[in-house]
Motif scaffolding. Structure first.
Motif, mmCIF file in Angstrom:
data_model
loop_
_atom_site.group_PDB
_atom_site.id
_atom_site.type_symbol
_atom_site.label_atom_id
_atom_site.label_comp_id
_atom_site.label_asym_id
_atom_site.label_seq_id
_atom_site.Cartn_x
_atom_site.Cartn_y
_atom_site.Cartn_z
ATOM 1 N N ASN A 59 0.981 -1.097 -0.101
ATOM 2 C CA ASN A 59 0.097 0.082 -0.242
ATOM 3 C C ASN A 59 0.872 1.298 -0.046
ATOM 4 O OD1 ASN A 59 -1.838 2.255 0.858
ATOM 5 N ND2 ASN A 59 -3.187 0.593 1.632
ATOM 6 N N GLY A 60 0.577 2.062 -0.852
ATOM 7 C CA GLY A 60 1.465 3.612 -0.966
ATOM 8 C C GLY A 60 1.280 4.126 0.518
ATOM 9 N N LEU A 61 0.328 4.227 1.149
ATOM 10 C CA LEU A 61 0.259 4.648 2.432
ATOM 11 C C LEU A 61 1.437 4.406 3.434
ATOM 12 C CD1 LEU A 61 -3.538 4.430 3.060
ATOM 13 C CD2 LEU A 61 -2.446 6.449 2.248
ATOM 14 N N VAL A 119 1.617 13.580 -2.109
ATOM 15 C CA VAL A 119 0.273 13.579 -2.752
ATOM 16 C C VAL A 119 -0.151 12.155 -3.134
ATOM 17 C CG1 VAL A 119 -1.130 14.168 -5.021
ATOM 18 C CG2 VAL A 119 0.424 15.857 -3.584
ATOM 19 N N ILE A 120 -1.100 11.565 -2.773
ATOM 20 C CA ILE A 120 -1.633 10.351 -3.027
ATOM 21 C C ILE A 120 -2.514 10.209 -4.387
ATOM 22 C CG2 ILE A 120 -3.153 8.436 -2.441
ATOM 23 C CD1 ILE A 120 -0.923 8.114 -0.920
ATOM 24 N N LEU A 121 -2.269 9.203 -5.225
ATOM 25 C CA LEU A 121 -3.063 9.183 -6.508
ATOM 26 C C LEU A 121 -3.597 7.644 -6.512
ATOM 27 C CD1 LEU A 121 -0.402 10.058 -9.399
ATOM 28 C CD2 LEU A 121 -2.271 11.344 -8.658
ATOM 29 N N THR A 122 -4.709 7.736 -7.107
ATOM 30 C CA THR A 122 -5.440 6.579 -7.067
ATOM 31 C C THR A 122 -6.469 6.629 -8.128
ATOM 32 O OG1 THR A 122 -6.595 4.674 -5.583
ATOM 33 C CG2 THR A 122 -7.090 7.054 -5.261
ATOM 34 N N TYR A 149 -5.253 14.062 -2.226
ATOM 35 C CA TYR A 149 -5.312 12.728 -2.609
ATOM 36 C C TYR A 149 -6.336 13.058 -4.154
ATOM 37 C CZ TYR A 149 -7.717 8.249 -1.817
ATOM 38 O OH TYR A 149 -8.202 6.933 -1.964
ATOM 39 N N LEU A 150 -5.566 12.622 -5.028
ATOM 40 C CA LEU A 150 -5.974 12.944 -6.397
ATOM 41 C C LEU A 150 -6.318 11.567 -7.128
ATOM 42 C CD1 LEU A 150 -3.321 15.551 -7.611
ATOM 43 C CD2 LEU A 150 -5.610 15.860 -6.722
#
Length: 178
Positions: free
Chosen positions: A64-66, A82-85, A104-105
């Motif tokens: 998980n990118g977190l 920045v989180i991309l998902t 969060y994008l």
């Protein structure tokens, strides 16, 4: 941008072509970029030198990118991540912010959106979208997300959506609504 003038940017995404395109675009905007394709590779780069900025995909092949955001924030609390998902939901957005992400994008996000998210001031409010998705498009996106979560298994997706399998097949065969 960064208070110390540090423009290091780590891009973590398992889609190599996307991360390379984004790295080139961000280099044109003054960042010193590095890329990683997995949680383990990203954590190794963070341990070596925590970046001032990061763009991290939520779902990576090995985790998980977190976890990457958490590692960056623990090593460098002022870092802006920045989180991309493609699989966004409120729960993961809240968790991302709690772990230190500043935005969060949802994918597909372009370099301008990502640059704006990375460089915005802490108290700036996000602009509302110029062209919000239609209700049909939101429904279609949700169906696609569940379909991907079920490893493209139509029967399992139909069961989870409480929908007849043939109806789902007809929806999946059509083009995405605008």
């Amino acid at each position: 941008m960064a208070a110390s003038g540090d423009q290091t940017l780590l891009i973590v995404d398992d889609d190599k072509s996307f991360s390379q395109r984004l790295a080139r675009a961000m280099e044109k905007r003054g960042f010193l970029t590095e890329t990683a394709e997995s949680v383990s590779e990203a954590n190794a780069k963070v341990d070596a030198s925590a970046p001032a900025f990061a763009v991290v995909d939520l779902r990576l092949e090995d985790g998980n990118g977190l976890d990457v955001v958490e590692a960056i924030h623990s090593r460098r609390p002022e870092a802006r991540a920045v989180i991309l998902t493609g699989y966004g939901n409120i729960a993961t957005a809240v968790t991302a912010v709690k772990l230190g992400a500043i935005d969060y994008l949802s994918k597909p996000a372009d370099a301008d959106d990502i640059h704006a998210a990375l460089t915005q001031r802490p108290h700036d409010k996000a602009e509302p979208p110029e062209n919000p998705m239609s209700a049909d498009r939101v429904r279609w996106e949700h169906i696609q997300r569940v379909y991907e979560l079920c490893d493209r298994n139509v029967s399992e997706t139909a069961r989870r959506l409480n929908m007849h399998r043939r109806t789902l097949q007809r929806i999946l065969a059509k083009r995405a609504p605008r």
